[in-house]
Design a protein around this motif. Sequence first.
Motif, PDB file in Angstrom:
ATOM      1  N   LYS A  21     -56.554   2.988  23.028  1.00 10.47           N
ATOM      2  CA  LYS A  21     -56.319   3.386  21.638  1.00 10.47           C
ATOM      3  C   LYS A  21     -55.063   2.660  21.156  1.00 10.47           C
ATOM      4  N   ILE A  22     -55.162   2.007  20.013  1.00 14.30           N
ATOM      5  CA  ILE A  22     -54.036   1.245  19.478  1.00 14.30           C
ATOM      6  C   ILE A  22     -53.393   2.028  18.331  1.00 14.30           C
ATOM      7  N   GLU A  23     -52.154   2.412  18.544  1.00 15.37           N
ATOM      8  CA  GLU A  23     -51.394   3.118  17.511  1.00 15.37           C
ATOM      9  C   GLU A  23     -50.524   2.104  16.786  1.00 15.37           C
ATOM     10  N   LEU A  24     -50.555   2.175  15.464  1.00 16.58           N
ATOM     11  CA  LEU A  24     -49.767   1.250  14.647  1.00 16.58           C
ATOM     12  C   LEU A  24     -48.587   1.991  14.024  1.00 16.58           C
ATOM     13  N   PRO A  25     -47.433   1.333  13.922  1.00 16.06           N
ATOM     14  CA  PRO A  25     -46.255   1.965  13.321  1.00 16.06           C
ATOM     15  C   PRO A  25     -46.334   1.956  11.801  1.00 16.06           C
ATOM     16  N   GLN A  26     -45.418   2.685  11.192  1.00 13.38           N
ATOM     17  CA  GLN A  26     -45.301   2.690   9.733  1.00 13.38           C
ATOM     18  C   GLN A  26     -44.705   1.360   9.273  1.00 13.38           C
ATOM     19  N   GLN A  27     -45.059   0.971   8.045  1.00 17.14           N
ATOM     20  CA  GLN A  27     -44.483  -0.252   7.484  1.00 17.14           C
ATOM     21  C   GLN A  27     -43.016  -0.013   7.142  1.00 17.14           C
ATOM     22  N   ASP A  28     -42.205  -1.002   7.412  1.00 14.90           N
ATOM     23  CA  ASP A  28     -40.774  -0.940   7.115  1.00 14.90           C
ATOM     24  C   ASP A  28     -40.543  -1.693   5.801  1.00 14.90           C
ATOM     25  N   PRO A  29     -40.150  -0.995   4.730  1.00 14.64           N
ATOM     26  CA  PRO A  29     -39.981  -1.660   3.431  1.00 14.64           C
ATOM     27  C   PRO A  29     -38.809  -2.649   3.409  1.00 14.64           C
ATOM     28  N   MET A  30     -37.934  -2.589   4.408  1.00 13.95           N
ATOM     29  CA  MET A  30     -36.779  -3.485   4.468  1.00 13.95           C
ATOM     30  C   MET A  30     -37.151  -4.868   5.011  1.00 13.95           C
ATOM     31  N   ILE A  31     -38.340  -5.003   5.554  1.00 10.79           N
ATOM     32  CA  ILE A  31     -38.772  -6.295   6.094  1.00 10.79           C
ATOM     33  C   ILE A  31     -39.454  -7.061   4.975  1.00 10.79           C
ATOM     34  N   ARG A  32     -38.945  -8.243   4.687  1.00  9.15           N
ATOM     35  CA  ARG A  32     -39.490  -9.025   3.578  1.00  9.15           C
ATOM     36  C   ARG A  32     -40.069 -10.339   4.094  1.00  9.15           C
ATOM     37  N   GLY A  33     -41.192 -10.259   4.757  1.00  9.10           N
ATOM     38  CA  GLY A  33     -41.908 -11.463   5.151  1.00  9.10           C
ATOM     39  C   GLY A  33     -41.272 -12.277   6.262  1.00  9.10           C
ATOM     40  N   ALA A  34     -40.437 -11.660   7.081  1.00  8.81           N
ATOM     41  CA  ALA A  34     -39.854 -12.395   8.208  1.00  8.81           C
ATOM     42  C   ALA A  34     -40.961 -12.736   9.204  1.00  8.81           C
ATOM     43  N   THR A  35     -40.804 -13.892   9.852  1.00  6.41           N
ATOM     44  CA  THR A  35     -41.817 -14.348  10.805  1.00  6.41           C
ATOM     45  C   THR A  35     -41.310 -14.181  12.232  1.00  6.41           C
ATOM     46  N   VAL A  36     -42.194 -13.694  13.101  1.00  5.51           N
ATOM     47  CA  VAL A  36     -41.917 -13.621  14.539  1.00  5.51           C
ATOM     48  C   VAL A  36     -43.063 -14.309  15.264  1.00  5.51           C
ATOM     49  N   SER A  37     -42.752 -14.869  16.416  1.00  5.84           N
ATOM     50  CA  SER A  37     -43.825 -15.423  17.243  1.00  5.84           C
ATOM     51  C   SER A  37     -44.066 -14.461  18.399  1.00  5.84           C
ATOM     52  N   VAL A  38     -45.321 -14.372  18.835  1.00  5.35           N
ATOM     53  CA  VAL A  38     -45.704 -13.428  19.885  1.00  5.35           C
ATOM     54  C   VAL A  38     -46.541 -14.160  20.921  1.00  5.35           C
ATOM     55  N   ASN A  39     -46.208 -13.952  22.190  1.00  2.00           N
ATOM     56  CA  ASN A  39     -47.082 -14.431  23.261  1.00  2.00           C
ATOM     57  C   ASN A  39     -47.078 -13.410  24.394  1.00  2.00           C
ATOM     58  N   GLY A  40     -48.022 -13.550  25.298  1.00  2.00           N
ATOM     59  CA  GLY A  40     -48.172 -12.590  26.384  1.00  2.00           C
ATOM     60  C   GLY A  40     -48.125 -13.256  27.731  1.00  2.00           C
ATOM     61  N   ALA A  41     -47.821 -12.449  28.753  1.00  2.00           N
ATOM     62  CA  ALA A  41     -47.804 -12.928  30.128  1.00  2.00           C
ATOM     63  C   ALA A  41     -48.235 -11.789  31.045  1.00  2.00           C
ATOM     64  N   ASP A  42     -48.882 -12.139  32.128  1.00  2.00           N
ATOM     65  CA  ASP A  42     -49.305 -11.165  33.139  1.00  2.00           C
ATOM     66  C   ASP A  42     -48.616 -11.547  34.436  1.00  2.00           C
ATOM     67  N   GLN A  43     -47.648 -10.745  34.858  1.00  2.00           N
ATOM     68  CA  GLN A  43     -46.879 -11.061  36.056  1.00  2.00           C
ATOM     69  C   GLN A  43     -47.288 -10.209  37.259  1.00  2.00           C
ATOM     70  N   ARG A  44     -48.445  -9.587  37.191  1.00  3.33           N
ATOM     71  CA  ARG A  44     -48.919  -8.808  38.333  1.00  3.33           C
ATOM     72  C   ARG A  44     -49.300  -9.771  39.459  1.00  3.33           C
ATOM     73  N   THR A  45     -49.002  -9.401  40.681  1.00  2.00           N
ATOM     74  CA  THR A  45     -49.346 -10.259  41.823  1.00  2.00           C
ATOM     75  C   THR A  45     -50.830 -10.172  42.156  1.00  2.00           C
ATOM     76  N   ASP A  46     -51.470  -9.066  41.789  1.00  2.00           N
ATOM     77  CA  ASP A  46     -52.895  -8.862  42.061  1.00  2.00           C
ATOM     78  C   ASP A  46     -53.578  -8.537  40.735  1.00  2.00           C
ATOM     79  N   GLN A  47     -54.640  -9.242  40.411  1.00  6.87           N
ATOM     80  CA  GLN A  47     -55.323  -9.054  39.125  1.00  6.87           C
ATOM     81  C   GLN A  47     -56.260  -7.846  39.106  1.00  6.87           C
TER      82      GLN A  47
END
Length: 192
Positions: free
Chosen positions: A30-56
């Motif tokens: 289940k994906i819970e989303l946060p409330q929108q922050d009105p103080m954020i005005r179009g700032a950009t962030v980059s997102v990437n993922g990694a899996d560091q588990r030794t066993d998949q």
Amino acid sequence: MLKKLFFPLLAALLLAGCAGKSNTLDITPKIELPQQDPMIRGATVSVNGADQRTDQALAKVNRDGELVVLTPSRDLRFLLQEVLEKQMTARGYMVGPNGGVDLQIIVNKLYADVSQGNVRYNITTSADISIIAQAKNGNKQIKHYQSTYNVQGAFVASNQKITNAVNSVLGDVISDMAQDASITTFIKQNGQ
């Protein structure tokens, strides 16, 4: 005539029996989303993922004297990257390259420890997820999100019960991420 019906029917039953024994768990928390922050005005962030588990593997279960390895239906790093992107977009950020802050979500641990006897089973699932925020000015913040979930029941720990336990613990971590505003505070202080 009976032979013509019997052999195809037997083959179909054997194939149906094999098809039902998948070693893949459908991970859809289940994906819970946060409330929108009105103080954020179009700032950009980059997102990437990694899996560091030794066993998949998500779980290893002894079934009829055979060790069965259960794996996720999709790559967990991309699943959690997608979750973080949705959460950042819901807060009001744009997600793309060359953002003021680079976010990396890391799967450190996600595993279901399954034990079962003749009459009962026990599933203890634990998750450890980190988010590293790295600003262009050199500042860095690391947040850890951990959760544990336990369920017990009668008879056998089926794939569906294990899947439910993994989805539950992952859903708890995602909920904690949505409620935590510290990453947003870091981005406001360092990335805009």
